[in-house]
Design a protein around this motif. Structure first.
Motif, PDB file in Angstrom:
ATOM      1  N   THR A  60      -3.884 -36.544   1.072  1.00 38.50           N
ATOM      2  CA  THR A  60      -3.445 -35.450   0.144  1.00 38.50           C
ATOM      3  C   THR A  60      -2.066 -34.941   0.313  1.00 38.50           C
ATOM      4  OG1 THR A  60      -4.079 -33.625   1.181  1.00 38.50           O
ATOM      5  CG2 THR A  60      -5.659 -34.680  -0.165  1.00 38.50           C
ATOM      6  N   GLY A  87     -12.031 -41.055   1.380  1.00 33.25           N
ATOM      7  CA  GLY A  87     -12.396 -40.303   0.197  1.00 33.25           C
ATOM      8  C   GLY A  87     -13.567 -39.521   0.700  1.00 33.25           C
ATOM      9  N   ASP A 113     -11.067 -29.542  -7.728  1.00 33.39           N
ATOM     10  CA  ASP A 113      -9.439 -30.180  -7.378  1.00 33.39           C
ATOM     11  C   ASP A 113      -9.521 -30.825  -6.031  1.00 33.39           C
ATOM     12  OD1 ASP A 113      -6.663 -30.030  -8.118  1.00 33.39           O
ATOM     13  OD2 ASP A 113      -6.514 -29.121  -6.183  1.00 33.39           O
ATOM     14  N   ILE A 115     -11.682 -32.656  -4.309  1.00 37.35           N
ATOM     15  CA  ILE A 115     -12.294 -34.051  -4.383  1.00 37.35           C
ATOM     16  C   ILE A 115     -11.161 -35.169  -5.524  1.00 37.35           C
ATOM     17  CG2 ILE A 115     -14.176 -35.522  -5.486  1.00 37.35           C
ATOM     18  CD1 ILE A 115     -14.792 -33.595  -3.157  1.00 37.35           C
ATOM     19  N   ILE A 116     -10.467 -34.692  -6.332  1.00 41.75           N
ATOM     20  CA  ILE A 116      -9.735 -35.255  -7.098  1.00 41.75           C
ATOM     21  C   ILE A 116      -8.361 -35.594  -6.099  1.00 41.75           C
ATOM     22  CG2 ILE A 116      -8.111 -35.189  -9.166  1.00 41.75           C
ATOM     23  CD1 ILE A 116     -11.058 -35.547  -9.973  1.00 41.75           C
ATOM     24  N   GLN A 117      -8.231 -34.708  -5.471  1.00 43.15           N
ATOM     25  CA  GLN A 117      -6.770 -34.900  -4.552  1.00 43.15           C
ATOM     26  C   GLN A 117      -6.949 -35.942  -3.629  1.00 43.15           C
ATOM     27  OE1 GLN A 117      -3.815 -33.469  -4.716  1.00 43.15           O
ATOM     28  NE2 GLN A 117      -4.320 -32.449  -6.727  1.00 43.15           N
ATOM     29  N   ASN A 119      -9.600 -38.347  -3.588  1.00 45.11           N
ATOM     30  CA  ASN A 119     -10.324 -39.566  -3.935  1.00 45.11           C
ATOM     31  C   ASN A 119      -9.283 -40.238  -4.888  1.00 45.11           C
ATOM     32  OD1 ASN A 119     -12.332 -38.913  -2.335  1.00 45.11           O
ATOM     33  ND2 ASN A 119     -13.828 -38.505  -3.965  1.00 45.11           N
ATOM     34  N   LEU A 120      -8.801 -39.265  -6.103  1.00 44.35           N
ATOM     35  CA  LEU A 120      -7.891 -40.011  -6.891  1.00 44.35           C
ATOM     36  C   LEU A 120      -6.640 -39.982  -6.728  1.00 44.35           C
ATOM     37  CD1 LEU A 120      -7.707 -41.396  -9.773  1.00 44.35           C
ATOM     38  CD2 LEU A 120      -7.878 -39.011 -10.781  1.00 44.35           C
ATOM     39  N   ALA A 164     -17.334 -33.957 -10.310  1.00 42.45           N
ATOM     40  CA  ALA A 164     -16.056 -33.986  -9.612  1.00 42.45           C
ATOM     41  C   ALA A 164     -15.982 -35.486  -8.888  1.00 42.45           C
ATOM     42  CB  ALA A 164     -15.878 -32.797  -8.468  1.00 42.45           C
ATOM     43  N   TYR A 165     -17.135 -35.762  -8.261  1.00 39.49           N
ATOM     44  CA  TYR A 165     -17.008 -37.033  -7.403  1.00 39.49           C
ATOM     45  C   TYR A 165     -16.896 -38.234  -8.591  1.00 39.49           C
ATOM     46  CZ  TYR A 165     -18.440 -40.947  -4.464  1.00 39.49           C
ATOM     47  OH  TYR A 165     -18.504 -42.037  -3.618  1.00 39.49           O
ATOM     48  N   SER A 168     -13.389 -38.559 -10.058  1.00 40.30           N
ATOM     49  CA  SER A 168     -12.522 -38.855  -9.085  1.00 40.30           C
ATOM     50  C   SER A 168     -12.438 -40.470  -9.148  1.00 40.30           C
ATOM     51  CB  SER A 168     -12.598 -38.371  -7.711  1.00 40.30           C
ATOM     52  OG  SER A 168     -13.836 -38.866  -7.116  1.00 40.30           O
ATOM     53  N   LYS A 169     -13.924 -41.019  -9.077  1.00 40.82           N
ATOM     54  CA  LYS A 169     -14.224 -42.137  -8.983  1.00 40.82           C
ATOM     55  C   LYS A 169     -13.867 -43.120 -10.228  1.00 40.82           C
ATOM     56  CE  LYS A 169     -15.014 -42.313  -4.474  1.00 40.82           C
ATOM     57  NZ  LYS A 169     -14.134 -43.070  -3.565  1.00 40.82           N
TER      58      LYS A 169
END
Length: 259
Positions: A60, A87, A113, A115-117, A119-120, A164-165, A168-169
């Protein structure tokens, strides 16, 4: 791509689970492997065992990722392989009622946020920086590099609490083809694996009855996935030159139920 000692690789999340299995599989082929992870002791131990390099990296943080690539390239040269396994996840309903007092609460946006930061955006950050480095390489058999990302079957059939998960995936799946197209003229391939329920440290602390129930939910073979199986698919994607722009489920034919 021919895997041997002339090739360098970076594996994010390489200190445990799917990433560790992939780092070990690459090293067994002679590849010089750098592990990006926050688990210092475990990461350093795995790197030592495979003759690789450990880089303490938080995906991140742009500064941390830059420092990781600098250290990895100083040790092994510019990588031709990137495997993104870093992840995490959480399980929170979008909105729900408290069983204690009937109060209503919603998914904390900072938790979404995070999880997005990781994983994605963390995955894309590593892709962009690795691909930029790969552009400096001479092509071998018209190829400069190969990138493998990790999504999840939750990208397609997420369960209760996985907003969220799954987002992101799903983002990782959604960006695979556009990135492959961005890099097609430079000889860099991009693919993504969608693992099902795997026997990783994430499940290691679960009670045996929970593990057994999860294994029983898989159509065939009726067991948890093995990290080594993920690694074999990752290596297939890397070694097979015609493998590009694909998202592949690795799940024993499971389709996740709502809960």
């Amino acid at each position: 791509m021919q895997l041997d000692s002339t090739i360098a690789a970076v594996v994010t999340g390489g200190a445990s689970g799917l990433g560790e299995a992939t780092a070990r599989a690459l090293a067994a082929k002679g590849v010089r492997v750098a592990i990006f992870d926050l688990q210092k002791d475990k990461g350093a131990e795995v790197a030592r065992e495979i003759g690789g390099t450990f880089c303490e990296v938080n995906v991140t943080s742009e500064e941390s990722v830059d420092a990781g690539f600098e250290k990895a390239r100083a040790a092994h040269g510019q990588e031709r392989i990137l495997v993104n396994c870093a992840g995490t996840g959480n399980a929170i309903k979008t909105a729900s009622r408290s069983k204690e007092d009937g109060g209503i609460k919603h998914f904390p946006l900072d938790a979404f946020d995070r999880i997005i930061q990781i994983n994605l955006i963390g995955t894309f950050r590593c892709i962009a920086k690795s691909a930029a480095g790969m552009l400096t390489l001479d092509a071998v058999d018209d190829e400069r590099g190969a990138i493998v990302n990790t999504a999840s079957v939750a990208a397609e059939d997420g369960q209760i609490g996985q907003a969220a998960y799954s987002a992101s995936k799903g983002g990782v799946v959604g960006m695979t083809l556009p990135i492959a197209r961005d890099l097609m003229g430079e000889g860099i391939r991009v693919n993504t694996i969608l693992p099902g329920i795997f026997d990783t440290p994430l499940l290691g602390a679960a009670p045996q009855n929970v593990r057994d129930a999860l294994a029983a939910s898989v159509p065939f073979p009726r067991r948890l996935g093995k990290p080594e199986e993920y690694a074999r698919v990752a290596l297939c994607m890397i070694e097979t030159g015609y493998f590009n722009g694909e998202d592949v489920r690795l799940d024993g034919a499971i389709r996740m139920q709502p809960r």
